[in-house]
Design a protein around this motif. Sequence first.
Motif, PDB file in Angstrom:
ATOM      1  N   VAL B  34      -5.880 -20.102   4.631  1.00  0.00           N
ATOM      2  CA  VAL B  34      -5.252 -21.457   5.288  1.00  0.00           C
ATOM      3  C   VAL B  34      -6.400 -21.884   6.463  1.00  0.00           C
ATOM      4  CG1 VAL B  34      -2.964 -20.406   5.016  1.00  0.00           C
ATOM      5  CG2 VAL B  34      -4.607 -19.613   6.886  1.00  0.00           C
ATOM      6  N   CYS B  35      -7.559 -21.816   5.952  1.00  0.00           N
ATOM      7  CA  CYS B  35      -8.746 -22.283   6.669  1.00  0.00           C
ATOM      8  C   CYS B  35      -9.175 -23.919   6.327  1.00  0.00           C
ATOM      9  CB  CYS B  35     -10.034 -21.686   7.427  1.00  0.00           C
ATOM     10  SG  CYS B  35     -10.953 -22.326   7.904  1.00  0.00           S
ATOM     11  N   GLY B  36      -9.741 -24.626   6.786  1.00  0.00           N
ATOM     12  CA  GLY B  36      -9.890 -25.561   5.575  1.00  0.00           C
ATOM     13  C   GLY B  36     -11.858 -25.232   5.762  1.00  0.00           C
ATOM     14  N   THR B  37     -12.278 -24.556   6.946  1.00  0.00           N
ATOM     15  CA  THR B  37     -14.011 -24.322   6.466  1.00  0.00           C
ATOM     16  C   THR B  37     -14.360 -23.718   5.121  1.00  0.00           C
ATOM     17  OG1 THR B  37     -13.930 -25.002   8.985  1.00  0.00           O
ATOM     18  CG2 THR B  37     -15.503 -23.786   7.623  1.00  0.00           C
ATOM     19  N   HIS B  38     -12.587 -22.392   4.922  1.00  0.00           N
ATOM     20  CA  HIS B  38     -12.782 -21.718   3.880  1.00  0.00           C
ATOM     21  C   HIS B  38     -13.005 -22.383   2.956  1.00  0.00           C
ATOM     22  CE1 HIS B  38     -11.164 -17.842   6.550  1.00  0.00           C
ATOM     23  NE2 HIS B  38     -13.011 -17.853   5.711  1.00  0.00           N
ATOM     24  N   THR B  39     -11.564 -22.945   2.668  1.00  0.00           N
ATOM     25  CA  THR B  39     -11.527 -24.405   1.850  1.00  0.00           C
ATOM     26  C   THR B  39     -12.965 -24.478   0.827  1.00  0.00           C
ATOM     27  OG1 THR B  39      -9.887 -24.930   2.335  1.00  0.00           O
ATOM     28  CG2 THR B  39     -10.369 -26.355   0.932  1.00  0.00           C
ATOM     29  N   MET B  40     -13.905 -25.058   2.612  1.00  0.00           N
ATOM     30  CA  MET B  40     -14.831 -26.040   1.533  1.00  0.00           C
ATOM     31  C   MET B  40     -16.061 -25.009   1.544  1.00  0.00           C
ATOM     32  SD  MET B  40     -14.295 -29.218   1.919  1.00  0.00           S
ATOM     33  CE  MET B  40     -15.870 -29.935   1.965  1.00  0.00           C
ATOM     34  N   SER B  41     -16.091 -24.019   1.215  1.00  0.00           N
ATOM     35  CA  SER B  41     -17.073 -23.014   1.232  1.00  0.00           C
ATOM     36  C   SER B  41     -16.495 -22.038   0.088  1.00  0.00           C
ATOM     37  CB  SER B  41     -16.720 -21.863   2.309  1.00  0.00           C
ATOM     38  OG  SER B  41     -18.075 -20.918   2.304  1.00  0.00           O
TER      39      SER B  41
END
Lengths: 337, 362
Positions: B34-41
């Motif tokens: 639930v974190c965009g930075t995780h999605t991108m990584s």
Amino acid sequence: MKETKRILLTHGSGGKLSGELVREVFLAEFDNDILAELTDAAILKLAGTSLAFTTDSYVVNPLFFPGGDIGKLSICGTVNDLAVMGAKPLFISCALIMEEGLDYSILRRVVKSMQKAAEAAGVTIVAGDTRVVEKGGADGLFITTAGIGLVDKELSLSAKKVKTGDKVILSGTIGDHSLAVLGERGNLDFRTEIESDCAPLHDLIARVLKVSRKIRFMRDPTRGGLAAALNEIARESGLGILIEERSVPIKEAVKSLAELLGFDLFSLANEGKVVLIVAPEEAERVSNEMRGHELGKESHIIGEIVAEPKGKVGLRTLVGGTRIVDMPVGEQLPRIC
Amino acid sequence: MKYLDEFRNGELAHRLVTKIHQLAGDREITLMEVCGTHTMSIFRYGLPTLLPPNIRLLSGPGCPVCVTPNGYLDQAVAYVREKNIILTTFGDMIRVPGSSSSLERKRVREGNVQVVYSTLQALKIAGDNPHKRVVFFGVGFETTSPTVAASLVKAKREKINNYLVLSAHKLIPPAMEVLVSEPELNIDGFICPGHVSTIIGAEPYKAIAEGRHIPCVIAGFEPLDILQAIYMLISQIEKGRAEVGIQYRRAVRGEGNPRALSLLEEVFEVEDTYWRGLGVIPASGLKIGDKYGQFDAEKVLDIEAEETKEDRGCICGDILRGMKTPGDCPLFKTICRPENPLGACMVSSEGTCAAYYKYGEV
């Protein structure tokens, strides 16, 4: 309510929208076979010789940055566009648009720097023009240069010659130029040690052309960075490219700053780097030769040409996964070159 | 780079991936981040191509830009029409289309939109332009809201009275509660946001882990962090346990950051708020409290925005809930592209559609 289509900063980023602009507006009107090649310089067959011809504008802000200035940039950029087409750069013209009130001493410094860069690149500045616009009509100084070079008639570099199995060589670290300019802009609250890589590549390229006849194509990854250069090669060749992330050289300071600011290193501009596509049997020799040159000390084979997926650039990441490297979209940083 | 390269080590990644394959077996597992930075990584390092096909990674509403409803954008666009206002915001918001325009288009025409890297920069612009009103359009979760709170405290202390904030800040745990109630999703575990958790700590996830029996692991953002968090989640699932684990120990403490939390307390009040894709979620928004009311753009400025239109025929809503993936949207890659985004999930650099488009699998 539909808004009128207008030019956005993104149109100047060297990425997807720049490409669209070129195709939809310019190529649509100036339709001819030479321009349609969309190479860094046009190749002109004239009276039994082969000439390379190109032009570029420079609008960098600030005018002076670590490792260079707008004058050096305006010469090196045009020299490099000629050199990557296999040409020996010979003559340059320049046009300067100056904002009313520009300090005379700044102009002198820039012009001196242009001459110094021209000497280093073995080119002569033979024609020029100046215009002054009222205050606010330009930001200090804009420069446009054009250049002519002589191409060896035997040589024919083209993305269409690229074959599956060919290797991709990069002449050194990426992202230095963009971040050096950003650092100088003064809106970061700290100083960096990063210098622009702005340099003329004619000598390095002449050297590799001497040792190998199996260089298929070259491109200098300027605006839009390595991502744009590779995507253009994939698109023009109709083949795929697979890059090994761990082989791409990046300076520690550049990596840290890009990480901090969330910039994609593959999309950042370079002003003294070249990407070469070379037949596999000569790749090692070419990259070794490049490492013997001041501007190619960190040359690496960073990947290879693959059959699939066609027209796309893939990356094997540091941890072994794979993903796409797309054509950059949007401005990461405006007015860096 | 020190402290980064270590977390991108190919050999260690290979070992973790092997262990994940062994532990997961052929069990079907759905994990949501639930974190965009995780999605991108996850996409930047091609992690889905390393995991077994029976482990499904879903992207939840972790991109603050994406979940911000059009109403706020229309309001920001309306401010830009005013000659005496300078609108400041983080870069991502610039390109998000509102009902009929975006800040980027407005910037071209009116010029008074500035991208800032921090709220203090916005505050400085306010100090430098005493005859204008400087509005900071604040969007974000618990990671960013304390910095906005700090800028308001500073504005009050230094009497920078022309500084205003349009607050569209949101809280993550209430959205997670809504998602676990979706029967179609069947979430087996949450990869909890690292940055948000540096502020809020582990406590707020307990209701989900212990109350709903869904394992939670707070993860860092490097590929090894995420792989390790996945391994920790599968270990819990395998043992039938559900607790809040902290993988990101080098940054997160169980109690969070008390100073940041007290800043939030000082400046903001919790309210029910609307999330794009999720609807109204009780006690999930932060509005500026009365004590700082003089800096609340919504209270101070009486500028009417155009009527808000939400629907563009895209399925952003379902994507934000993890119900659908971008490939399910007929507009994805055809009409909706990063250079011409229709939905917020494509505009934001941390949006799920942008991640799929930019990094796709090879």
